[in-house]
Scaffold this motif. Sequence first.
Motif, PDB file in Angstrom:
ATOM      1  N   UNK A   1       0.836  -1.203   0.000  1.00 27.49           N
ATOM      2  CA  UNK A   1       0.000   0.000   0.000  1.00 27.49           C
ATOM      3  C   UNK A   1       0.867   1.249   0.000  1.00 27.49           C
ATOM      4  N   UNK A   2       1.873   1.269   0.863  1.00 25.58           N
ATOM      5  CA  UNK A   2       2.750   2.438   0.952  1.00 25.58           C
ATOM      6  C   UNK A   2       3.523   2.637  -0.340  1.00 25.58           C
ATOM      7  N   UNK A   3       3.961   1.566  -0.962  1.00 23.43           N
ATOM      8  CA  UNK A   3       4.680   1.669  -2.237  1.00 23.43           C
ATOM      9  C   UNK A   3       3.797   2.317  -3.305  1.00 23.43           C
ATOM     10  N   UNK A   4       2.526   1.924  -3.351  1.00 23.95           N
ATOM     11  CA  UNK A   4       1.588   2.512  -4.312  1.00 23.95           C
ATOM     12  C   UNK A   4       1.378   3.992  -4.023  1.00 23.95           C
ATOM     13  N   UNK A   5       1.197   4.353  -2.755  1.00 25.73           N
ATOM     14  CA  UNK A   5       0.956   5.749  -2.398  1.00 25.73           C
ATOM     15  C   UNK A   5       2.171   6.623  -2.684  1.00 25.73           C
ATOM     16  N   UNK A   6       3.343   6.110  -2.412  1.00 23.70           N
ATOM     17  CA  UNK A   6       4.560   6.884  -2.711  1.00 23.70           C
ATOM     18  C   UNK A   6       4.689   7.144  -4.208  1.00 23.70           C
ATOM     19  N   UNK A   7       4.227   6.194  -5.007  1.00 25.39           N
ATOM     20  CA  UNK A   7       4.346   6.320  -6.453  1.00 25.39           C
ATOM     21  C   UNK A   7       3.259   7.213  -7.047  1.00 25.39           C
ATOM     22  N   UNK A   8       2.038   7.147  -6.496  1.00 26.42           N
ATOM     23  CA  UNK A   8       0.898   7.766  -7.171  1.00 26.42           C
ATOM     24  C   UNK A   8       0.297   8.978  -6.458  1.00 26.42           C
ATOM     25  N   UNK A   9       0.397   9.068  -5.160  1.00 25.13           N
ATOM     26  CA  UNK A   9      -0.252  10.174  -4.448  1.00 25.13           C
ATOM     27  C   UNK A   9       0.420  11.505  -4.792  1.00 25.13           C
ATOM     28  N   UNK A  10      -0.361  12.540  -5.104  1.00 20.11           N
ATOM     29  CA  UNK A  10       0.200  13.834  -5.529  1.00 20.11           C
ATOM     30  C   UNK A  10       0.633  14.693  -4.343  1.00 20.11           C
ATOM     31  N   UNK A  11       1.448  14.107  -3.463  1.00 23.02           N
ATOM     32  CA  UNK A  11       1.940  14.828  -2.282  1.00 23.02           C
ATOM     33  C   UNK A  11       3.425  15.137  -2.475  1.00 23.02           C
ATOM     34  N   UNK A  12       3.907  16.068  -1.696  1.00 25.65           N
ATOM     35  CA  UNK A  12       5.341  16.338  -1.697  1.00 25.65           C
ATOM     36  C   UNK A  12       6.094  15.198  -1.029  1.00 25.65           C
ATOM     37  N   UNK A  13       5.451  14.593  -0.009  1.00 23.83           N
ATOM     38  CA  UNK A  13       6.035  13.428   0.657  1.00 23.83           C
ATOM     39  C   UNK A  13       4.922  12.671   1.358  1.00 23.83           C
ATOM     40  N   UNK A  14       5.123  11.375   1.559  1.00 24.04           N
ATOM     41  CA  UNK A  14       4.189  10.554   2.320  1.00 24.04           C
ATOM     42  C   UNK A  14       4.974   9.422   2.979  1.00 24.04           C
ATOM     43  N   UNK A  15       4.804   9.271   4.301  1.00 21.36           N
ATOM     44  CA  UNK A  15       5.571   8.287   5.049  1.00 21.36           C
ATOM     45  C   UNK A  15       4.654   7.542   6.019  1.00 21.36           C
ATOM     46  N   UNK A  16       4.810   6.228   6.119  1.00 18.40           N
ATOM     47  CA  UNK A  16       4.007   5.458   7.073  1.00 18.40           C
ATOM     48  C   UNK A  16       4.550   5.585   8.485  1.00 18.40           C
ATOM     49  N   UNK A  17       3.677   5.550   9.464  1.00 17.47           N
ATOM     50  CA  UNK A  17       4.119   5.531  10.853  1.00 17.47           C
ATOM     51  C   UNK A  17       4.577   4.127  11.256  1.00 17.47           C
ATOM     52  N   UNK A  18       3.922   3.121  10.705  1.00 18.47           N
ATOM     53  CA  UNK A  18       4.266   1.736  11.010  1.00 18.47           C
ATOM     54  C   UNK A  18       3.722   0.849   9.901  1.00 18.47           C
ATOM     55  N   UNK A  19       4.387  -0.280   9.678  1.00 21.26           N
ATOM     56  CA  UNK A  19       3.924  -1.256   8.695  1.00 21.26           C
ATOM     57  C   UNK A  19       3.470  -2.556   9.347  1.00 21.26           C
ATOM     58  N   UNK A  20       3.425  -2.612  10.666  1.00 22.20           N
ATOM     59  CA  UNK A  20       3.260  -3.907  11.321  1.00 22.20           C
ATOM     60  C   UNK A  20       1.815  -4.348  11.511  1.00 22.20           C
ATOM     61  N   UNK A  21       0.835  -3.448  11.334  1.00 24.84           N
ATOM     62  CA  UNK A  21      -0.562  -3.822  11.563  1.00 24.84           C
ATOM     63  C   UNK A  21      -1.202  -4.298  10.262  1.00 24.84           C
ATOM     64  N   UNK A  22      -0.726  -5.454   9.784  1.00 27.04           N
ATOM     65  CA  UNK A  22      -1.169  -5.980   8.496  1.00 27.04           C
ATOM     66  C   UNK A  22      -2.532  -6.658   8.591  1.00 27.04           C
ATOM     67  N   UNK A  23      -3.171  -6.825   7.435  1.00 29.45           N
ATOM     68  CA  UNK A  23      -4.409  -7.586   7.356  1.00 29.45           C
ATOM     69  C   UNK A  23      -4.107  -9.060   7.633  1.00 29.45           C
ATOM     70  N   UNK A  24      -5.138  -9.816   7.937  1.00 33.31           N
ATOM     71  CA  UNK A  24      -4.956 -11.236   8.219  1.00 33.31           C
ATOM     72  C   UNK A  24      -6.144 -12.011   7.666  1.00 33.31           C
ATOM     73  N   UNK A  25      -5.932 -13.324   7.484  1.00 36.54           N
ATOM     74  CA  UNK A  25      -7.003 -14.149   6.932  1.00 36.54           C
ATOM     75  C   UNK A  25      -6.696 -15.614   7.149  1.00 36.54           C
ATOM     76  N   UNK A  26      -7.703 -16.431   6.864  1.00 45.01           N
ATOM     77  CA  UNK A  26      -7.562 -17.876   6.900  1.00 45.01           C
ATOM     78  C   UNK A  26      -8.366 -18.422   5.728  1.00 45.01           C
ATOM     79  N   UNK A  27      -7.848 -19.408   5.004  1.00 43.57           N
ATOM     80  CA  UNK A  27      -8.604 -19.944   3.860  1.00 43.57           C
ATOM     81  C   UNK A  27      -9.936 -20.539   4.302  1.00 43.57           C
ATOM     82  N   UNK A  28     -10.953 -20.361   3.500  1.00 43.08           N
ATOM     83  CA  UNK A  28     -12.261 -20.916   3.845  1.00 43.08           C
ATOM     84  C   UNK A  28     -12.228 -22.433   3.832  1.00 43.08           C
TER      85      UNK A  28
END
Length: 355
Positions: free
Chosen positions: A259-286
């Motif tokens: 997500x951060x890689x996409x935002x750094x590439x596409x968001x029309x900001x002067x800069x954008x930085x994440x505070x943390x990357x550790x709160x990822x999504x999670x799942x289990x196969x059905x």
Amino acid sequence: MIQQSELVKKAIFLLKNLIETPSFSSEEDNTATLIENWFKDFSIPYTRTINNVWAVNKHFSENKPTLLLNTHHDTVKPNSAYTKDPFKAIEEDGKLYGLGSNDAGGCLVSLLATFIHFYDKENLNYNLVIVVSAEEESSGPNGLNSMLKIIPKIDVAIVGEPTLMQLAIAEKGLVVCDAKVKGSPSHAAHPNTDNAIYNTIEVLQWFQNYQFEKKSAVVGDVKMTVTQINAGKQHNAVPAEVELVIDVRVNDKYSNAEIVEILKKEAPCSSIEPRSLRLNSSSIPISHPLVEAGIALGRKTYGSPTLSDQTCLSCPSLKLGPGDSTRSHTADEFIYLAEIEEGIAIYIQLLEKTL
């Protein structure tokens, strides 16, 4: 072997004691002691690591995969709208009121009872590890995340959070970003075609309208929201930059880093930085045996919009527990006593089909 009805009584008694023992995040010393005493009462070896209390089943084997049972014993602070004493366990009309009763006390005592039920059983397909963790509500450094290098390697997990005992097979992650939009500072009385505040209008529209390509059938789209904006210190000066805070709820099709890689590439900001990357999504196969067992018991699957300690885990994980998420963090929090009885019964039935 202790009867299930007796486990229910002991679980409710423990929950009442937990409610009447304050346990704000990083201040869980006394509830950790109550949980220690639970294991002592059943003569089960356990370990306390800071305010995390954990144990393994009697016949733990290095040759088997390991199933984690996890929930937390910390709470948020009570809000000002409470009409009942948040630190008094009050029974009324089949409900048990008190701070932490629903989030996640009901899950906590139900999982402890379930662990007791299976503790000394032989020839299980999985090992069991239970961790009653601290600092979940604050995502602190001394919670479940700190335990993963201490406890045995986990292959799959059940995370106890209030889901009405339905199967939350995916959970959105969270990444918070700080962004800047720059311009040219000037006196307000002079012309300025590069006003940072005006430049922000286009940026805000971009965040409002942008859609991430990958969609999830379980938890839906990635949701991005600008939640804070700050600029300027005096009325007659155009600031050099505007600061934005962007809250991104990430579906199970992306990692936070992607997500951060996409935002750094596409968001029309002067800069954008994440505070943390550790709160990822999670799942289990059905198709996972845990999920299939739950469906066979009449449970429904869904995607959860709320965060839990699942964000710490890299293995498949299922969020499941008694209580209702909509009651969490509300005034006069409560859980139905019948929900605890049902929670213990369903946890046991689910694991009997899996273990």
